[in-house]
Write a protein that holds these residues in place. Structure first.
Motif, mmCIF file in Angstrom:
data_model
loop_
_atom_site.group_PDB
_atom_site.id
_atom_site.type_symbol
_atom_site.label_atom_id
_atom_site.label_comp_id
_atom_site.label_asym_id
_atom_site.label_seq_id
_atom_site.Cartn_x
_atom_site.Cartn_y
_atom_site.Cartn_z
ATOM 1 N N GLU A 15 12.513 47.125 19.355
ATOM 2 C CA GLU A 15 11.912 45.968 20.044
ATOM 3 C C GLU A 15 12.043 44.656 19.268
ATOM 4 N N THR A 16 13.010 44.572 18.349
ATOM 5 C CA THR A 16 13.231 43.317 17.630
ATOM 6 C C THR A 16 14.390 42.511 18.210
ATOM 7 N N GLY A 17 15.276 43.169 18.962
ATOM 8 C CA GLY A 17 16.472 42.503 19.457
ATOM 9 C C GLY A 17 17.517 42.268 18.393
ATOM 10 N N LYS A 18 17.295 42.784 17.189
ATOM 11 C CA LYS A 18 18.249 42.583 16.101
ATOM 12 C C LYS A 18 19.474 43.499 16.277
ATOM 13 N N PRO A 19 20.621 43.080 15.765
ATOM 14 C CA PRO A 19 21.807 43.939 15.827
ATOM 15 C C PRO A 19 21.749 45.056 14.786
ATOM 16 N N PHE A 20 22.239 46.219 15.179
ATOM 17 C CA PHE A 20 22.328 47.384 14.302
ATOM 18 C C PHE A 20 23.697 47.989 14.535
ATOM 19 N N VAL A 21 24.580 47.872 13.543
ATOM 20 C CA VAL A 21 25.968 48.296 13.683
ATOM 21 C C VAL A 21 26.256 49.411 12.691
ATOM 22 N N ILE A 22 26.887 50.473 13.162
ATOM 23 C CA ILE A 22 27.259 51.560 12.255
ATOM 24 C C ILE A 22 28.744 51.891 12.414
ATOM 25 N N ALA A 23 29.258 52.616 11.430
ATOM 26 C CA ALA A 23 30.634 53.109 11.468
ATOM 27 C C ALA A 23 30.643 54.545 11.963
ATOM 28 N N SER A 24 31.620 54.855 12.804
ATOM 29 C CA SER A 24 31.845 56.229 13.232
ATOM 30 C C SER A 24 33.355 56.422 13.312
ATOM 31 N N ASP B 142 18.094 39.861 9.493
ATOM 32 C CA ASP B 142 18.302 39.537 10.904
ATOM 33 C C ASP B 142 19.205 40.543 11.597
ATOM 34 N N GLY B 143 19.756 41.463 10.841
ATOM 35 C CA GLY B 143 20.621 42.486 11.398
ATOM 36 C C GLY B 143 21.011 43.477 10.318
ATOM 37 N N VAL B 144 21.518 44.635 10.733
ATOM 38 C CA VAL B 144 21.848 45.716 9.807
ATOM 39 C C VAL B 144 23.243 46.249 10.095
ATOM 40 N N ILE B 145 24.027 46.449 9.039
ATOM 41 C CA ILE B 145 25.283 47.197 9.129
ATOM 42 C C ILE B 145 25.144 48.406 8.220
ATOM 43 N N HIS B 146 25.190 49.594 8.809
ATOM 44 C CA HIS B 146 25.030 50.830 8.039
ATOM 45 C C HIS B 146 26.405 51.448 7.796
ATOM 46 N N LEU B 147 26.837 51.451 6.525
ATOM 47 C CA LEU B 147 28.157 51.958 6.153
ATOM 48 C C LEU B 147 28.105 53.117 5.169
ATOM 49 N N ALA B 148 26.964 53.355 4.560
ATOM 50 C CA ALA B 148 26.872 54.397 3.536
ATOM 51 C C ALA B 148 27.128 55.775 4.145
ATOM 52 N N PHE B 149 28.012 56.532 3.512
ATOM 53 C CA PHE B 149 28.262 57.913 3.933
ATOM 54 C C PHE B 149 28.856 58.662 2.756
ATOM 55 N N SER B 150 28.416 59.892 2.574
ATOM 56 C CA SER B 150 28.880 60.700 1.454
ATOM 57 C C SER B 150 30.376 60.984 1.571
ATOM 58 N N ASN B 151 31.086 60.892 0.446
ATOM 59 C CA ASN B 151 32.509 61.240 0.405
ATOM 60 C C ASN B 151 32.732 62.677 -0.048
ATOM 61 N N ASP B 152 31.654 63.465 -0.118
ATOM 62 C CA ASP B 152 31.771 64.856 -0.549
ATOM 63 C C ASP B 152 32.157 65.720 0.646
ATOM 64 N N PHE B 153 33.465 65.924 0.840
ATOM 65 C CA PHE B 153 33.928 66.700 1.979
ATOM 66 C C PHE B 153 33.711 68.192 1.797
#
Length: 296
Positions: free
Chosen positions: A100-109, A66-77
Motif C-alpha cells: 500500500e505504498t505505491g513504491k516500485p519493487f523490482v526483482i531479477a528472475s 522510494d523503491g527497491v531492487i532485489h538482486l541478491a541471490f546465492s551463487n552456490d549451485f
C-alpha cells in the motif's frame, strides 16, 4: 528517487548501482561484509549493513527508500533450494514493508524456455523443475501489484556477461574446460541460450524503477539465442583445448537445464520502454578471450 538495492556489490548489482547514480538517483546498498561495504561506497552509494536473513534490516531499507531492487541471490549451485528459500524470505520481508505504498519493487528472475519458439514476456514463469522455485518467487512479487506495490520482474537470460567480469552460464563452460581440458557441450550443441551484457541489463533495471506499471514483466535479452556448441567452440579455441560433447552431469544439476533449447525475445520490452542494448554480445566477449580463472 532513493533506491534500496540488495546484492549491490554483486555481479549485476555492481552495474545497477552506478547506472542509477548516473541517472540522478540516490542508492542505499545492503552490505553484509566490510569488503561489500567498500565496493558499495566506492560506487557512490550509501551503505546499510546487514544480511539477507534479517527481516528487520530488509524492512528498514525498504521503508527509508522510494523503491527497491532485489538482486541478491546465492551463487552456490550445490544447494540451489537454499538460495531459493533465502530469496523468498527476502521477498516476503521487503514486500510486507512496501504494501500500500505505491513504491516500485523490482526483482531479477530468469527467462522461461518454451518448446518450439523463443519465449516472450507474456509467457508464464516456469514453476516446476530444477529452477521452478525462482519462477514461484517472481510470481509472489507480481502478486504484490494487487496490494499497492508497483512490482516488476526483469527476466534475465542464461548469460549475463561482461568481459573479464562475468559470463553467466557460459562461465560454467569456461570453468569445466579449464578443469577438464575439454570444452564441452551437451547433445549436438544446437540448443540456444539468450544473453545480455550486464550494463545493458542495468539500464533496464533503472527503467523499471522509473517507469514500470504494477505487475510488469520484461526480458533483458540482447542476443535471442547462441548455440551451446558455438560458445564451446569459441572457448575451446581461446583455451587451446578440444571441443567435444560431454555428459550433462559435467555441469551438475544444471546440466538438465543446459540441454534445453531456450531462446528468448525482448521485442515487447524494447518497444514499450525504448530499451536498446548497445554493449558487446556474449560471442564478442568470449572471442576476446583472456578469461579469469573460474572455479565452479
Amino acid at each position: 528517487m532513493r533506491v534500496f538495492v540488495t546484492g549491490a556489490s554483486g555481479g549485476i548489482g555492481s552495474a545497477v548501482v552506478p547506472e542509477l547514480i548516473s541517472a540522478g538517483h540516490e542508492v542505499l546498498g545492503l552490505a553484509r561484509s566490510d569488503r561489500s561495504a567498500a565496493v558499495v561506497e566506492a560506487a557512490g552509494a550509501a551503505v546499510l549493513r546487514g544480511s539477507m536473513d534479517d527481516a528487520g534490516i530488509l524492512s528498514a531499507g525498504a521503508r527509508q527508500s522510494d523503491g527497491v531492487i532485489h538482486l541478491a541471490f546465492s551463487n552456490d549451485f550445490t544447494n540451489f533450494e537454499k538460495g531459493i528459500a533465502e530469496e523468498r524470505f527476502a521477498i516476503d520481508a521487503l514486500g510486507a514493508a512496501l504494501v500500500e505504498t505505491g513504491k516500485p519493487f523490482v526483482i531479477a528472475s530468469g527467462t522461461p524456455g518454451v518448446a518450439g519458439r523463443a519465449s516472450i514476456e507474456s509467457d508464464p514463469a516456469v514453476t516446476e523443475g530444477p529452477v521452478g522455485g525462482r519462477g514461484r518467487n517472481a510470481q509472489a512479487v507480481l502478486d504484490l501489484a494487487q496490494k499497492g506495490v508497483r512490482s516488476a520482474v526483469v527476466r534475465l537470460p542464461r548469460s549475463v556477461h561482461e568481459r573479464q567480469v562475468a559470463y553467466g552460464f557460459a562461465s560454467m563452460l569456461i570453468a569445466a574446460a579449464q578443469r577438464t581440458g575439454v570444452s564441452g557441450y551437451i547433445g549436438d550443441g544446437s540448443q540456444r541460450w539468450p544473453a545480455v551484457h550486464r550494463r545493458d541489463a542495468a539500464t533496464l533495471f533503472r527503467l523499471m524503477i522509473e517507469q514500470a506499471d504494477p505487475g510488469t514483466v520484461v526480458h533483458a535479452v540482447a542476443d535471442e539465442g547462441d548455440a551451446m556448441r558455438t560458445l564451446a567452440e569459441i572457448i575451446g579455441r581461446q583455451l587451446d583445448v578440444p571441443t567435444e560433447p560431454v555428459a550433462a552431469e559435467t555441469f551438475g544439476f544444471l546440466g538438465a537445464v543446459f540441454a534445453v533449447d531456450q531462446p528468448s525475445s525482448s521485442a515487447w520490452t524494447r518497444e514499450r520502454f525504448g530499451w536498446q542494448p548497445t554493449h558487446p554480445s556474449l560471442i564478442d566477449d568470449l572471442e576476446a578471450g583472456d578469461y579469469p580463472a573460474i572455479t565452479r
